[in-house]
Design an enzyme around this catalytic site. Structure first.
Site, PDB file in Angstrom:
ATOM      1  N   GLY A   1     -16.335 -34.240 -61.882  1.00  0.00           N
ATOM      2  CA  GLY A   1     -17.799 -35.105 -61.723  1.00  0.00           C
ATOM      3  C   GLY A   1     -18.454 -34.323 -62.448  1.00  0.00           C
ATOM      4  N   LEU A   2     -19.316 -35.401 -62.321  1.00  0.00           N
ATOM      5  CA  LEU A   2     -20.683 -35.096 -63.573  1.00  0.00           C
ATOM      6  C   LEU A   2     -21.261 -33.849 -63.146  1.00  0.00           C
ATOM      7  CD1 LEU A   2     -22.268 -38.640 -64.052  1.00  0.00           C
ATOM      8  CD2 LEU A   2     -20.570 -37.614 -66.072  1.00  0.00           C
ATOM      9  N   SER A   3     -22.097 -33.265 -64.821  1.00  0.00           N
ATOM     10  CA  SER A   3     -23.253 -31.881 -64.142  1.00  0.00           C
ATOM     11  C   SER A   3     -23.994 -32.511 -63.320  1.00  0.00           C
ATOM     12  CB  SER A   3     -23.839 -31.933 -65.323  1.00  0.00           C
ATOM     13  OG  SER A   3     -23.962 -30.302 -65.175  1.00  0.00           O
TER      14      SER A   3
ATOM     15  N   SER B   1     -23.515 -33.153 -59.579  1.00  0.00           N
ATOM     16  CA  SER B   1     -23.448 -34.404 -59.365  1.00  0.00           C
ATOM     17  C   SER B   1     -22.686 -33.722 -57.514  1.00  0.00           C
ATOM     18  CB  SER B   1     -21.706 -35.266 -59.514  1.00  0.00           C
ATOM     19  OG  SER B   1     -20.671 -33.603 -59.855  1.00  0.00           O
ATOM     20  N   GLY B   2     -22.847 -32.265 -57.528  1.00  0.00           N
ATOM     21  CA  GLY B   2     -22.796 -31.304 -56.701  1.00  0.00           C
ATOM     22  C   GLY B   2     -21.320 -30.563 -56.501  1.00  0.00           C
ATOM     23  N   LYS B   3     -20.130 -30.428 -57.846  1.00  0.00           N
ATOM     24  CA  LYS B   3     -19.176 -29.484 -57.277  1.00  0.00           C
ATOM     25  C   LYS B   3     -19.311 -28.538 -56.860  1.00  0.00           C
ATOM     26  CE  LYS B   3     -18.498 -30.353 -61.622  1.00  0.00           C
ATOM     27  NZ  LYS B   3     -19.904 -31.218 -61.797  1.00  0.00           N
ATOM     28  N   SER B   4     -20.189 -27.274 -57.296  1.00  0.00           N
ATOM     29  CA  SER B   4     -20.431 -26.175 -57.040  1.00  0.00           C
ATOM     30  C   SER B   4     -20.308 -25.995 -54.979  1.00  0.00           C
ATOM     31  CB  SER B   4     -21.286 -25.497 -58.104  1.00  0.00           C
ATOM     32  OG  SER B   4     -20.528 -25.460 -59.251  1.00  0.00           O
TER      33      SER B   4
ATOM     34  N   SER C   1     -14.272 -31.103 -65.383  1.00  0.00           N
ATOM     35  CA  SER C   1     -12.785 -31.912 -65.602  1.00  0.00           C
ATOM     36  C   SER C   1     -13.468 -32.862 -66.355  1.00  0.00           C
ATOM     37  CB  SER C   1     -12.008 -31.442 -64.922  1.00  0.00           C
ATOM     38  OG  SER C   1     -12.590 -31.438 -63.976  1.00  0.00           O
TER      39      SER C   1
HETATM   40  N1  LIG Z   1     -24.381 -34.299 -50.700  1.00  0.00           N
HETATM   41  C1  LIG Z   1     -24.541 -33.807 -51.704  1.00  0.00           C
HETATM   42  N2  LIG Z   1     -23.127 -32.443 -51.953  1.00  0.00           N
HETATM   43  C2  LIG Z   1     -23.715 -31.685 -53.616  1.00  0.00           C
HETATM   44  N3  LIG Z   1     -25.163 -31.245 -53.992  1.00  0.00           N
HETATM   45  C3  LIG Z   1     -26.135 -31.800 -53.293  1.00  0.00           C
HETATM   46  C4  LIG Z   1     -26.065 -33.071 -52.244  1.00  0.00           C
HETATM   47  N4  LIG Z   1     -27.016 -33.609 -52.603  1.00  0.00           N
HETATM   48  C5  LIG Z   1     -28.163 -32.982 -53.315  1.00  0.00           C
HETATM   49  N5  LIG Z   1     -27.210 -32.483 -54.018  1.00  0.00           N
HETATM   50  C6  LIG Z   1     -27.906 -31.179 -54.755  1.00  0.00           C
HETATM   51  O1  LIG Z   1     -27.276 -31.596 -55.877  1.00  0.00           O
HETATM   52  C7  LIG Z   1     -27.446 -30.252 -56.949  1.00  0.00           C
HETATM   53  C8  LIG Z   1     -25.699 -29.826 -56.975  1.00  0.00           C
HETATM   54  O2  LIG Z   1     -26.128 -28.940 -58.241  1.00  0.00           O
HETATM   55  P1  LIG Z   1     -24.837 -28.188 -58.739  1.00  0.00           P
HETATM   56  O3  LIG Z   1     -25.053 -26.941 -59.097  1.00  0.00           O
HETATM   57  O4  LIG Z   1     -23.503 -28.207 -57.080  1.00  0.00           O
HETATM   58  O5  LIG Z   1     -23.724 -29.059 -59.431  1.00  0.00           O
HETATM   59  P2  LIG Z   1     -22.608 -29.011 -60.415  1.00  0.00           P
HETATM   60  O6  LIG Z   1     -21.584 -30.410 -60.151  1.00  0.00           O
HETATM   61  O7  LIG Z   1     -21.509 -27.824 -59.620  1.00  0.00           O
HETATM   62  O8  LIG Z   1     -22.738 -29.348 -62.494  1.00  0.00           O
HETATM   63  P3  LIG Z   1     -22.450 -28.912 -63.317  1.00  0.00           P
HETATM   64  O9  LIG Z   1     -20.972 -29.840 -63.825  1.00  0.00           O
HETATM   65  O10 LIG Z   1     -23.379 -28.478 -64.092  1.00  0.00           O
HETATM   66  O11 LIG Z   1     -21.686 -27.330 -62.453  1.00  0.00           O
HETATM   67  C9  LIG Z   1     -28.128 -29.391 -55.772  1.00  0.00           C
HETATM   68  O12 LIG Z   1     -29.184 -28.553 -56.043  1.00  0.00           O
HETATM   69  C10 LIG Z   1     -27.615 -29.420 -54.667  1.00  0.00           C
HETATM   70  O13 LIG Z   1     -28.179 -29.339 -53.315  1.00  0.00           O
HETATM   71 MG   LIG Z   2     -21.183 -26.608 -61.137  1.00  0.00          MG
END
Ligand SMILES: Nc1ncnc2c1ncn2[C@@H]1O[C@H](COP(=O)(O)OP(=O)(O)OP(=O)(O)O)[C@@H](O)[C@H]1O
Ligand SMILES: [Mg+2]
Length: 198
Positions: A30-32, A34-37, A104
């Protein structure tokens, strides 16, 4: 080539039997922002508390070490995912559930990883969240930099994101809480009999 495969003394099946659970890849895409980590770590914690062997491979951390020689060009992104796929496969062989948190963005790269694994070993989880919402969250300040031109080839801005066509799971992080999304994933693993219910 003088490289000969050495057969293992303990098989994947034996490791799974010992662990009392399936081993597979939970591939978060998913997008940066989006909440993957966030979700990979929330699910990992839940699995850990249930005594399930697991490990998270996270984008930034892998880029510090194993893939520190790679950038963000399409070729490097492809190589990045190829290597992660190989590492993930080793974790599956070791009897664990491995959770990978990488943007990805290219469908074909994800498909190549899927093809490396058995049918019930690659669980693609599309962490869906509209770009505007990800940009509003901007947890690392990366969208701001991408908009300013400080970062080039940023997914969603000036590099494409190809949505999964038939992922095993879609979690909508703009509509459901972290807890609800985590529960959705755990329920899926139970329904598939990959892990036992509690
Ligand atoms: N339902 C949800 N699931 C996951 N994250 C959420 C949700 N609702 C809000 N958030 C918030 O969205 C943000 C997601 O950030 P995260 O670092 O997990 O994204 P990422 O997909 O890993 O980005 P990147 O590709 O840059 O690493 C966090 O601040 C998290 O608290
Ligand atoms: Mg991440």
């Amino acid at each position: 080539m003088n490289i000969v495969w050495h057969h293992e003394s303990v098989t994947k099946a034996e490791r799974r039997q010992r662990n009392h659970h399936h081993s597979c890849v939970l591939w978060f895409t998913g997008l940066s922002g989006s909440g993957k980590s966030t979700l990979a770590n929330a699910v990992a914690k839940e699995l850990f508390q249930r005594g399930i062997q697991n490990y998270v491979l996270d984008g930034d951390n892998i880029r510090h070490g194993l893939n520190s020689d790679l950038g963000f060009s399409p070729e490097d992104r492809t190589e990045n995912i190829r290597r992660i796929g190989e590492v993930a496969k080793l974790f599956v062989d070791s009897g664990q559930i491995v959770l990978t948190a990488f943007i990805s963005p290219f469908r074909q790269d994800r498909e190549l990883v899927r093809q490396k694994l058995e049918q019930d070993e690659f669980i693609e989880i599309y962490v869906r969240c509209p770009l505007e919402q990800c940009e509003k969250r901007d947890p690392k300040g990366l969208y701001k930099k991408a908009r300013n031109g400080e970062i080039r080839e940023f997914t969603g801005i000036d590099s494409p994101y190809e949505e999964p066509l038939s992922p095993e799971l879609i979690v909508e992080t703009d509509r459901y809480s972290i807890e609800e999304c985590t529960e959705q994933i755990i329920s899926y693993l139970q329904k598939q009999n990959f892990i036992k219910g509690v």
